[in-house]
Motif scaffolding. Sequence first.
Motif, PDB file in Angstrom:
ATOM      1  N   UNK A 131       0.853  -1.185   0.000  1.00 35.37           N
ATOM      2  CA  UNK A 131       0.000   0.000   0.000  1.00 35.37           C
ATOM      3  C   UNK A 131       0.890   1.237   0.000  1.00 35.37           C
ATOM      4  N   UNK A 132       0.583   2.199  -0.852  1.00 33.87           N
ATOM      5  CA  UNK A 132       1.332   3.456  -0.853  1.00 33.87           C
ATOM      6  C   UNK A 132       0.785   4.366   0.238  1.00 33.87           C
ATOM      7  N   UNK A 133       1.659   5.178   0.812  1.00 37.06           N
ATOM      8  CA  UNK A 133       1.251   6.021   1.934  1.00 37.06           C
ATOM      9  C   UNK A 133       0.189   7.042   1.538  1.00 37.06           C
ATOM     10  N   UNK A 134       0.217   7.487   0.290  1.00 36.96           N
ATOM     11  CA  UNK A 134      -0.780   8.481  -0.118  1.00 36.96           C
ATOM     12  C   UNK A 134      -2.172   7.874  -0.284  1.00 36.96           C
ATOM     13  N   UNK A 135      -2.265   6.545  -0.291  1.00 33.93           N
ATOM     14  CA  UNK A 135      -3.578   5.901  -0.385  1.00 33.93           C
ATOM     15  C   UNK A 135      -3.955   5.185   0.901  1.00 33.93           C
ATOM     16  N   UNK A 136      -3.124   5.322   1.941  1.00 37.87           N
ATOM     17  CA  UNK A 136      -3.347   4.588   3.189  1.00 37.87           C
ATOM     18  C   UNK A 136      -4.679   4.935   3.841  1.00 37.87           C
ATOM     19  N   UNK A 137      -5.085   6.190   3.775  1.00 39.88           N
ATOM     20  CA  UNK A 137      -6.304   6.602   4.463  1.00 39.88           C
ATOM     21  C   UNK A 137      -7.542   5.894   3.925  1.00 39.88           C
ATOM     22  N   UNK A 138      -7.522   5.497   2.662  1.00 39.66           N
ATOM     23  CA  UNK A 138      -8.680   4.841   2.055  1.00 39.66           C
ATOM     24  C   UNK A 138      -8.503   3.334   1.865  1.00 39.66           C
ATOM     25  N   UNK A 139      -7.255   2.847   1.883  1.00 38.39           N
ATOM     26  CA  UNK A 139      -7.018   1.444   1.541  1.00 38.39           C
ATOM     27  C   UNK A 139      -6.448   0.586   2.669  1.00 38.39           C
ATOM     28  N   UNK A 140      -5.889   1.216   3.709  1.00 36.22           N
ATOM     29  CA  UNK A 140      -5.138   0.437   4.688  1.00 36.22           C
ATOM     30  C   UNK A 140      -6.001  -0.576   5.440  1.00 36.22           C
ATOM     31  N   UNK A 141      -7.180  -0.177   5.882  1.00 32.02           N
ATOM     32  CA  UNK A 141      -8.033  -1.095   6.634  1.00 32.02           C
ATOM     33  C   UNK A 141      -8.372  -2.320   5.793  1.00 32.02           C
ATOM     34  N   UNK A 142      -8.759  -2.103   4.531  1.00 29.96           N
ATOM     35  CA  UNK A 142      -9.086  -3.221   3.641  1.00 29.96           C
ATOM     36  C   UNK A 142      -7.866  -4.108   3.411  1.00 29.96           C
ATOM     37  N   UNK A 143      -6.684  -3.480   3.255  1.00 30.27           N
ATOM     38  CA  UNK A 143      -5.460  -4.230   3.021  1.00 30.27           C
ATOM     39  C   UNK A 143      -5.107  -5.096   4.232  1.00 30.27           C
ATOM     40  N   UNK A 144      -5.232  -4.527   5.430  1.00 35.91           N
ATOM     41  CA  UNK A 144      -4.938  -5.273   6.657  1.00 35.91           C
ATOM     42  C   UNK A 144      -5.850  -6.485   6.766  1.00 35.91           C
ATOM     43  N   UNK A 145      -7.131  -6.283   6.533  1.00 39.09           N
ATOM     44  CA  UNK A 145      -8.080  -7.390   6.638  1.00 39.09           C
ATOM     45  C   UNK A 145      -7.778  -8.491   5.622  1.00 39.09           C
ATOM     46  N   UNK A 146      -7.482  -8.094   4.394  1.00 37.69           N
ATOM     47  CA  UNK A 146      -7.268  -9.085   3.344  1.00 37.69           C
ATOM     48  C   UNK A 146      -5.980  -9.869   3.565  1.00 37.69           C
TER      49      UNK A 146
END
Length: 231
Positions: A112-127
């Motif tokens: 995950x790129x840091x500039x997209x963390x606010x929208x993608x991090x939770x989904x990435x962690x779960x997956x």
Amino acid sequence: MSGSPNHGEPRFGLLMVDDHTIVREGLKRVLEPIAHEWSITEAATGFQALQCLRGQHFDLAIVDLSMPGMSGLDLIRRIRSEFPGVAVLVLSMHGEEQYAMRSFKAGASGYVTKDSASTELVAAVRKVAAGGSYVSESLAERVVQQLNGRKQLSRLSALTDRELEVLKRIVAGERMTDIGHALHLSVKTISTHKARIQEKLGLPTTAALIRFGLENRLSQDDSGFPAWEEE
């Protein structure tokens, strides 16, 4: 190295590895919607991360790529070798597909790129924690194009991970002695790496090397300072 208390009884252990305190604090804010599920421990270096991993159970490690001493790629390899049950998610300022490719090759399951963390991090962690793989939407198509040969490889792909790390530090203005100290290598070894980098890239001078690095957005500072830290 520090723990982050959560309410209730967290089911999973998460190790957050980044040398910037402000980044770790920002990540914890982003993860608040699922904080009750996770017990979060922080580490500022790869060496601290390994200490944590040897002392307690973790299900997932979120790893930065550029850190003092042990690089993120080296840490990923150590985790995959010594703690194969721990999934690894990379969080980096680098949006170029070459960094994602190197991370996956080292053993990461997500990027995950840091500039997209606010929208993608939770989904990435779960997956990733569930055994899946994740790559930032902005990177996914380019990664696939490079994998199937539809996109020309970057000149940087000719460099080893160590050579890329040395190049990043040269571009950032670090001296040979400082680079050697940071990477626990002799100045002679760093000079050898530099010569090989110049040969592989066809760049005869240090100035040309730095210009190339700047054009390819190489930087040793991996803080990123994404939007969720500037509120």
